[in-house]
Design a protein around this motif. Sequence first.
Motif, PDB file in Angstrom:
ATOM      1  N   ARG A 174      -1.423   3.027   1.799  1.00  0.00           N
ATOM      2  CA  ARG A 174      -1.428   1.704   1.177  1.00  0.00           C
ATOM      3  C   ARG A 174      -0.281   0.849   1.706  1.00  0.00           C
ATOM      4  O   ARG A 174      -0.375  -0.381   1.742  1.00  0.00           O
ATOM      5  CB  ARG A 174      -1.339   1.828  -0.346  1.00  0.00           C
ATOM      6  CG  ARG A 174      -1.892   0.603  -1.068  1.00  0.00           C
ATOM      7  CD  ARG A 174      -2.203   0.888  -2.513  1.00  0.00           C
ATOM      8  NE  ARG A 174      -2.972  -0.184  -3.124  1.00  0.00           N
ATOM      9  CZ  ARG A 174      -4.302  -0.279  -3.092  1.00  0.00           C
ATOM     10  NH1 ARG A 174      -5.016   0.641  -2.462  1.00  0.00           N
ATOM     11  NH2 ARG A 174      -4.924  -1.289  -3.664  1.00  0.00           N
ATOM     12  N   THR A 175       0.784   1.493   2.121  1.00  0.00           N
ATOM     13  CA  THR A 175       1.956   0.771   2.617  1.00  0.00           C
ATOM     14  C   THR A 175       1.917   0.513   4.121  1.00  0.00           C
ATOM     15  O   THR A 175       2.866  -0.042   4.666  1.00  0.00           O
ATOM     16  CB  THR A 175       3.236   1.549   2.276  1.00  0.00           C
ATOM     17  OG1 THR A 175       3.127   2.892   2.801  1.00  0.00           O
ATOM     18  CG2 THR A 175       3.456   1.613   0.766  1.00  0.00           C
ATOM     19  N   THR A 176       0.852   0.929   4.787  1.00  0.00           N
ATOM     20  CA  THR A 176       0.751   0.716   6.231  1.00  0.00           C
ATOM     21  C   THR A 176       0.462  -0.754   6.506  1.00  0.00           C
ATOM     22  O   THR A 176      -0.640  -1.243   6.246  1.00  0.00           O
ATOM     23  CB  THR A 176      -0.353   1.586   6.846  1.00  0.00           C
ATOM     24  OG1 THR A 176      -0.095   2.971   6.570  1.00  0.00           O
ATOM     25  CG2 THR A 176      -0.421   1.382   8.355  1.00  0.00           C
ATOM     26  N   GLY A 177       1.442  -1.462   7.006  1.00  0.00           N
ATOM     27  CA  GLY A 177       1.262  -2.877   7.319  1.00  0.00           C
ATOM     28  C   GLY A 177       0.439  -3.059   8.582  1.00  0.00           C
ATOM     29  O   GLY A 177       0.303  -2.139   9.403  1.00  0.00           O
ATOM     30  N   ILE A 178      -0.075  -4.258   8.784  1.00  0.00           N
ATOM     31  CA  ILE A 178      -0.967  -4.488   9.918  1.00  0.00           C
ATOM     32  C   ILE A 178      -0.232  -4.383  11.250  1.00  0.00           C
ATOM     33  O   ILE A 178      -0.802  -3.931  12.248  1.00  0.00           O
ATOM     34  CB  ILE A 178      -1.688  -5.852   9.782  1.00  0.00           C
ATOM     35  CG1 ILE A 178      -2.891  -5.924  10.721  1.00  0.00           C
ATOM     36  CG2 ILE A 178      -0.714  -7.004   9.979  1.00  0.00           C
ATOM     37  CD1 ILE A 178      -3.964  -4.901  10.430  1.00  0.00           C
ATOM     38  N   GLU A 179       1.039  -4.747  11.291  1.00  0.00           N
ATOM     39  CA  GLU A 179       1.797  -4.622  12.544  1.00  0.00           C
ATOM     40  C   GLU A 179       2.014  -3.161  12.890  1.00  0.00           C
ATOM     41  O   GLU A 179       1.878  -2.758  14.057  1.00  0.00           O
ATOM     42  CB  GLU A 179       3.123  -5.370  12.441  1.00  0.00           C
ATOM     43  CG  GLU A 179       2.965  -6.883  12.353  1.00  0.00           C
ATOM     44  CD  GLU A 179       4.305  -7.604  12.323  1.00  0.00           C
ATOM     45  OE1 GLU A 179       5.356  -6.920  12.374  1.00  0.00           O
ATOM     46  OE2 GLU A 179       4.297  -8.850  12.250  1.00  0.00           O
ATOM     47  N   GLN A 180       2.375  -2.343  11.897  1.00  0.00           N
ATOM     48  CA  GLN A 180       2.533  -0.909  12.152  1.00  0.00           C
ATOM     49  C   GLN A 180       1.202  -0.308  12.561  1.00  0.00           C
ATOM     50  O   GLN A 180       1.145   0.513  13.492  1.00  0.00           O
ATOM     51  CB  GLN A 180       3.065  -0.192  10.916  1.00  0.00           C
ATOM     52  CG  GLN A 180       3.196   1.315  11.110  1.00  0.00           C
ATOM     53  CD  GLN A 180       3.620   2.053   9.856  1.00  0.00           C
ATOM     54  OE1 GLN A 180       4.188   1.464   8.943  1.00  0.00           O
ATOM     55  NE2 GLN A 180       3.328   3.334   9.781  1.00  0.00           N
ATOM     56  N   PHE A 181       0.132  -0.694  11.886  1.00  0.00           N
ATOM     57  CA  PHE A 181      -1.188  -0.173  12.233  1.00  0.00           C
ATOM     58  C   PHE A 181      -1.512  -0.475  13.691  1.00  0.00           C
ATOM     59  O   PHE A 181      -1.955   0.411  14.438  1.00  0.00           O
ATOM     60  CB  PHE A 181      -2.248  -0.811  11.320  1.00  0.00           C
ATOM     61  CG  PHE A 181      -3.654  -0.381  11.638  1.00  0.00           C
ATOM     62  CD1 PHE A 181      -4.186   0.771  11.075  1.00  0.00           C
ATOM     63  CD2 PHE A 181      -4.452  -1.129  12.504  1.00  0.00           C
ATOM     64  CE1 PHE A 181      -5.477   1.179  11.379  1.00  0.00           C
ATOM     65  CE2 PHE A 181      -5.745  -0.736  12.813  1.00  0.00           C
ATOM     66  CZ  PHE A 181      -6.255   0.418  12.239  1.00  0.00           C
ATOM     67  N   ALA A 182      -1.287  -1.706  14.112  1.00  0.00           N
ATOM     68  CA  ALA A 182      -1.593  -2.090  15.492  1.00  0.00           C
ATOM     69  C   ALA A 182      -0.763  -1.296  16.485  1.00  0.00           C
ATOM     70  O   ALA A 182      -1.259  -0.877  17.539  1.00  0.00           O
ATOM     71  CB  ALA A 182      -1.358  -3.593  15.669  1.00  0.00           C
ATOM     72  N   ARG A 183       0.511  -1.060  16.152  1.00  0.00           N
ATOM     73  CA  ARG A 183       1.367  -0.309  17.073  1.00  0.00           C
ATOM     74  C   ARG A 183       0.894   1.132  17.228  1.00  0.00           C
ATOM     75  O   ARG A 183       0.776   1.643  18.347  1.00  0.00           O
ATOM     76  CB  ARG A 183       2.827  -0.334  16.588  1.00  0.00           C
ATOM     77  CG  ARG A 183       3.550  -1.645  16.810  1.00  0.00           C
ATOM     78  CD  ARG A 183       5.054  -1.449  16.677  1.00  0.00           C
ATOM     79  NE  ARG A 183       5.426  -0.915  15.373  1.00  0.00           N
ATOM     80  CZ  ARG A 183       5.677  -1.645  14.298  1.00  0.00           C
ATOM     81  NH1 ARG A 183       5.593  -2.970  14.355  1.00  0.00           N
ATOM     82  NH2 ARG A 183       6.028  -1.088  13.147  1.00  0.00           N
ATOM     83  N   VAL A 184       0.636   1.813  16.111  1.00  0.00           N
ATOM     84  CA  VAL A 184       0.329   3.239  16.213  1.00  0.00           C
ATOM     85  C   VAL A 184      -1.051   3.473  16.825  1.00  0.00           C
ATOM     86  O   VAL A 184      -1.260   4.454  17.547  1.00  0.00           O
ATOM     87  CB  VAL A 184       0.463   3.961  14.858  1.00  0.00           C
ATOM     88  CG1 VAL A 184       1.889   3.873  14.344  1.00  0.00           C
ATOM     89  CG2 VAL A 184      -0.522   3.451  13.833  1.00  0.00           C
TER      90      VAL A 184
END
Length: 266
Positions: free
Chosen positions: A218-228
């Motif tokens: 739930r805490t995974t932000g969209i920028e982190q998602f895109a990076r990983v």
Amino acid sequence: MTTRPVPILMYHAIADAPAAATHALSVAPAAFAEQLSVLAERGFTPVTTAALGAAWRSGARLPRRPVLITFDDGYAGVHRHALPVLAQHGFPATLFVSTGWIRGAHDTGGALDAMLDWAQTRELAAAGTEIGGHSHTHPQLDQLPHEALQFEIDRCREIIRDELGAAPTSFAYPYGYSDRRVRAGVRAAGFAQSLAVGNDLARRRHGPYALRRLTVRRTTGIEQFARVVEGRSVRRAYAGERALTRGYAVVRRAKQVRRRVDRIRG
């Protein structure tokens, strides 16, 4: 053949107001939709777990930018919220069900949130979602004696086969926990590949029964998602979780040794 690392995304509940027990591992429907839009915009092509396993065994070609979208347990929001978004993009996915948690004839109780029923599970399968096994009652498989372990794996596979008309070929370990004995049991039951967690990209060299995934929270932000999903800063993003996993592994091995000693003494 694509032998480069592949991101395998691990989702659980998709819900605006999940139960407290699933809150941390849930994703809001709007966030899920945004994440899938990122995959589409960046040219990723989702494939099923079975397709990845078959390609890595046979040498068949995968899409240029493969990604896997997987769901664990069988929460109702996968049908209500995730299925329309998957259909919008034409994306396949894999759903790993704990058969004793799915509502219906085989329900053993103990589910953590609102679950799918078998009619909804069949609708997901008809829409292109691969249905895989996730044990029968969602225990920590590596802590079970042999008979209980085989029951959990075999019963899960039998129920999916009977309900959907085809035996599943993919499996995911509850909590991500496995050991050599668990992996051998999954293979002996007829599963061709299985997924752990690991919070890393999946690599062919890990073998078909220890493929790693990336937890989406739930805490995974969209920028982190895109990076990983691009394979960038993965270790940094999951450094805390990876440290906890190593600690749990030490504790779990100690418990296994203690049980073996107790059996010998008994």
